[in-house]
Design a protein around this motif. Sequence first.
Motif, mmCIF file in Angstrom:
data_model
loop_
_atom_site.group_PDB
_atom_site.id
_atom_site.type_symbol
_atom_site.label_atom_id
_atom_site.label_comp_id
_atom_site.label_asym_id
_atom_site.label_seq_id
_atom_site.Cartn_x
_atom_site.Cartn_y
_atom_site.Cartn_z
ATOM 1 N N SER A 130 49.465 55.563 32.945
ATOM 2 C CA SER A 130 50.518 54.543 32.862
ATOM 3 C C SER A 130 49.990 53.186 33.288
ATOM 4 O O SER A 130 50.281 52.167 32.653
ATOM 5 N N TYR A 131 49.217 53.150 34.345
ATOM 6 C CA TYR A 131 48.643 51.900 34.840
ATOM 7 C C TYR A 131 47.727 51.278 33.782
ATOM 8 O O TYR A 131 47.808 50.084 33.508
ATOM 9 N N VAL A 132 46.871 52.079 33.180
ATOM 10 C CA VAL A 132 45.942 51.569 32.166
ATOM 11 C C VAL A 132 46.702 51.053 30.947
ATOM 12 O O VAL A 132 46.386 49.979 30.420
ATOM 13 N N VAL A 133 47.726 51.752 30.506
ATOM 14 C CA VAL A 133 48.497 51.327 29.339
ATOM 15 C C VAL A 133 49.224 50.018 29.631
ATOM 16 O O VAL A 133 49.223 49.101 28.815
ATOM 17 N N ILE A 134 49.819 49.896 30.797
ATOM 18 C CA ILE A 134 50.545 48.675 31.154
ATOM 19 C C ILE A 134 49.587 47.498 31.263
ATOM 20 O O ILE A 134 49.855 46.413 30.751
ATOM 21 N N LYS A 135 48.458 47.671 31.908
ATOM 22 C CA LYS A 135 47.490 46.571 32.063
ATOM 23 C C LYS A 135 46.906 46.146 30.728
ATOM 24 O O LYS A 135 46.659 44.968 30.502
ATOM 25 N N SER A 136 46.658 47.074 29.825
ATOM 26 C CA SER A 136 46.062 46.713 28.541
ATOM 27 C C SER A 136 47.063 46.023 27.621
ATOM 28 O O SER A 136 46.674 45.291 26.726
ATOM 29 N N SER A 137 48.362 46.230 27.840
ATOM 30 C CA SER A 137 49.360 45.604 26.979
ATOM 31 C C SER A 137 49.770 44.222 27.464
ATOM 32 O O SER A 137 50.453 43.499 26.755
ATOM 33 N N GLU A 138 49.365 43.813 28.652
ATOM 34 C CA GLU A 138 49.699 42.487 29.157
ATOM 35 C C GLU A 138 48.919 41.432 28.372
ATOM 36 O O GLU A 138 47.767 41.605 28.027
ATOM 37 N N THR A 139 49.592 40.316 28.097
ATOM 38 C CA THR A 139 48.959 39.220 27.381
ATOM 39 C C THR A 139 48.057 38.456 28.343
ATOM 40 O O THR A 139 48.465 38.087 29.426
ATOM 41 N N LYS A 140 46.855 38.228 27.911
ATOM 42 C CA LYS A 140 45.892 37.467 28.716
ATOM 43 C C LYS A 140 45.748 36.089 28.114
ATOM 44 O O LYS A 140 45.417 35.950 26.944
ATOM 45 N N PHE A 141 46.021 35.074 28.903
ATOM 46 C CA PHE A 141 45.875 33.695 28.454
ATOM 47 C C PHE A 141 44.647 33.079 29.109
ATOM 48 O O PHE A 141 44.236 33.468 30.194
ATOM 49 N N VAL A 142 44.088 32.090 28.428
ATOM 50 C CA VAL A 142 43.047 31.260 29.031
ATOM 51 C C VAL A 142 43.726 30.511 30.179
ATOM 52 O O VAL A 142 44.850 30.048 30.039
ATOM 53 N N LYS A 143 43.052 30.405 31.300
ATOM 54 C CA LYS A 143 43.646 29.682 32.422
ATOM 55 C C LYS A 143 43.790 28.215 32.038
ATOM 56 O O LYS A 143 42.888 27.629 31.435
ATOM 57 N N PRO A 144 44.931 27.594 32.385
ATOM 58 C CA PRO A 144 45.132 26.196 31.983
ATOM 59 C C PRO A 144 44.068 25.258 32.544
ATOM 60 O O PRO A 144 43.661 24.307 31.876
ATOM 61 N N GLU A 145 43.604 25.540 33.749
ATOM 62 C CA GLU A 145 42.562 24.702 34.348
ATOM 63 C C GLU A 145 41.268 24.768 33.535
ATOM 64 O O GLU A 145 40.565 23.773 33.368
ATOM 65 N N LYS A 146 40.969 25.958 33.013
ATOM 66 C CA LYS A 146 39.760 26.114 32.197
ATOM 67 C C LYS A 146 39.909 25.375 30.867
ATOM 68 O O LYS A 146 38.962 24.729 30.401
#
Length: 101
Positions: free
Chosen positions: A17-33
């Motif tokens: 469950s932890y792996v499925v939830i983490k992989s489905s989260e949207t990853k954005f480029v950090k605004p500072e970067k």
Amino acid sequence: MKLGRFLLGVAAGLAVSYVVIKSSETKFVKPEKALAQIKKKYKDKMSIMGSWIQIEPIAEEFNGLTYNIYQGGLTTLKDGNPHYIDFKVDADTGTILELQS
């Protein structure tokens, strides 16, 4: 059923469950970067005196496609006066979508 096998099954279920939830989260480029990349790209073309970027991405449509974007701006000098440049960056990739002066 032994307690050990039951606990092993619960632990395995939690791990999956932890792996499925983490992989489905949207990853954005950090605004500072994203801001640092824009400043680096334009530092040779203009003297940047100030900059800003929104921290939370917003959804906006460009050419019929919806993007998560960061809005921001740069302040430069043009003929001795402040000049403001607004930009929009794709929050998923860091690609500049729009640059307005």
